[in-house]
Design an enzyme around this catalytic site. Structure first.
Site, short mmCIF file in Angstrom:
data_model
loop_
_atom_site.label_atom_id
_atom_site.label_comp_id
_atom_site.label_asym_id
_atom_site.label_seq_id
_atom_site.Cartn_x
_atom_site.Cartn_y
_atom_site.Cartn_z
N TYR A 52 0.82 -1.22 0.00
CA TYR A 52 0.00 0.00 0.00
C TYR A 52 0.85 1.27 0.00
CZ TYR A 52 -4.10 -2.89 0.40
OH TYR A 52 -5.08 -3.82 0.13
N HIS A 105 -14.74 1.79 0.11
CA HIS A 105 -13.65 0.84 0.36
C HIS A 105 -12.43 1.49 1.00
CE1 HIS A 105 -15.38 -2.11 -2.88
NE2 HIS A 105 -16.02 -2.17 -1.74
N CYS A 132 -0.09 6.89 16.06
CA CYS A 132 -1.44 7.36 15.76
C CYS A 132 -1.59 8.79 16.27
CB CYS A 132 -2.46 6.46 16.44
SG CYS A 132 -4.14 7.12 16.50
N LEU A 198 -16.57 0.64 -20.16
CA LEU A 198 -15.80 0.33 -21.37
C LEU A 198 -16.45 -0.82 -22.14
CD1 LEU A 198 -13.28 1.39 -22.74
CD2 LEU A 198 -11.92 -0.25 -21.44
ZN ZN Z 1 -5.00 5.43 17.87
#
Ligand code: ZN
Length: 234
Positions: A52, A105, A132, A198
């Protein structure tokens, strides 16, 4: 005129974003179950982060196309009467000017904390385990919905489908549920349904009408038509 638009990989493919699944069924050379499931992340977080991180960095190399820009123009005119839902995790709709996009998503440029559940904008690597912003624990994961997980905002999407006058699916394969079922929900609620793709999708027969060709041509033409109809009160 209340409209729900669903976009999928086909609209981003025209900007050069690789579609996840290749003809051989692999994602950039990886099996789906090795990079896009909670089990894969538990087993090999380094591989999943690397996968990712690369895709997030690649966003800098692509630009929105005329289809993205046409949908931003539609939002300018319709405001809240347009619900734009995307299966895509890139940010091309936003960069084209769309302000309210339902990323069912998830998003590459967002991180999800597995400790506190906070979602935060994130543009750098996740592989080096940054803290975080909410709870300071270094437990961020890609904020994308993996196989076996529940998509975001299904309640909002369902409410929009049930009150839509038109439902339009753009560049989707019609193979991934629950999105593949949206046309039937909208149609049952009385919406006129249109496919712009398409080629005929797996669900093409569920639509009242289908137009096949490049999104960069079909979508601007469709938006022009909708705005003419709206002005004429049709
Ligand atoms: Zn957190």
């Amino acid at each position: 005129m209340r409209i729900v638009v669903l976009t999928g990989a086909g609209i981003s493919a025209e900007s050069g974003v690789p579609t996840f699944r290749d003809a051989d069924g692999l994602w950039e050379g990886h099996r789906v179950e090795d990079v896009a499931t909670p089990e894969a992340f538990a087993w090999q977080p380094e591989l999943v982060h690397a996968f990712y991180d690369l895709r997030r960095a690649a966003l800098a190399t692509v630009e929105p196309n005329p289809a993205h820009r046409a949908l931003a123009r539609l939002e300018e005119h319709l405001g809240d009467d347009l619900t734009l839902v995307t299966q895509n995790i890139d940010d091309l709709h936003e960069r084209a000017g769309s302000r309210d996009v339902v990323h069912m998503h998830g998003e590459l440029r967002s991180a999800l904390c597995t400790t506190c559940g906070a979602r935060s904008p994130h543009t750098a690597s996740l592989a080096d385990e940054p803290p975080c912003p909410g709870c300071a624990t270094p437990t961020l994961r890609p904020d994308v919905v993996w196989f076996g997980e529940v998509p975001y905002e299904l309640g909002r999407i369902e409410r929009a489908l049930e009150t839509a006058d038109r439902f339009v699916s753009i560049g989707t394969s019609g193979a991934v549920y629950p999105a593949a079922g949206f046309v039937q929900v909208a149609r049952a609620a009385g919406a006129r349904t249109l496919e712009l793709n398409l080629e005929p999708s797996e669900g093409t027969d569920f639509f009242h009408e289908a137009r096949h060709g490049r999104a960069g041509e079909l979508v601007p033409a469709w938006v022009d038509q909708v705005l003419e109809d709206t002005l004429a009160g049709r």
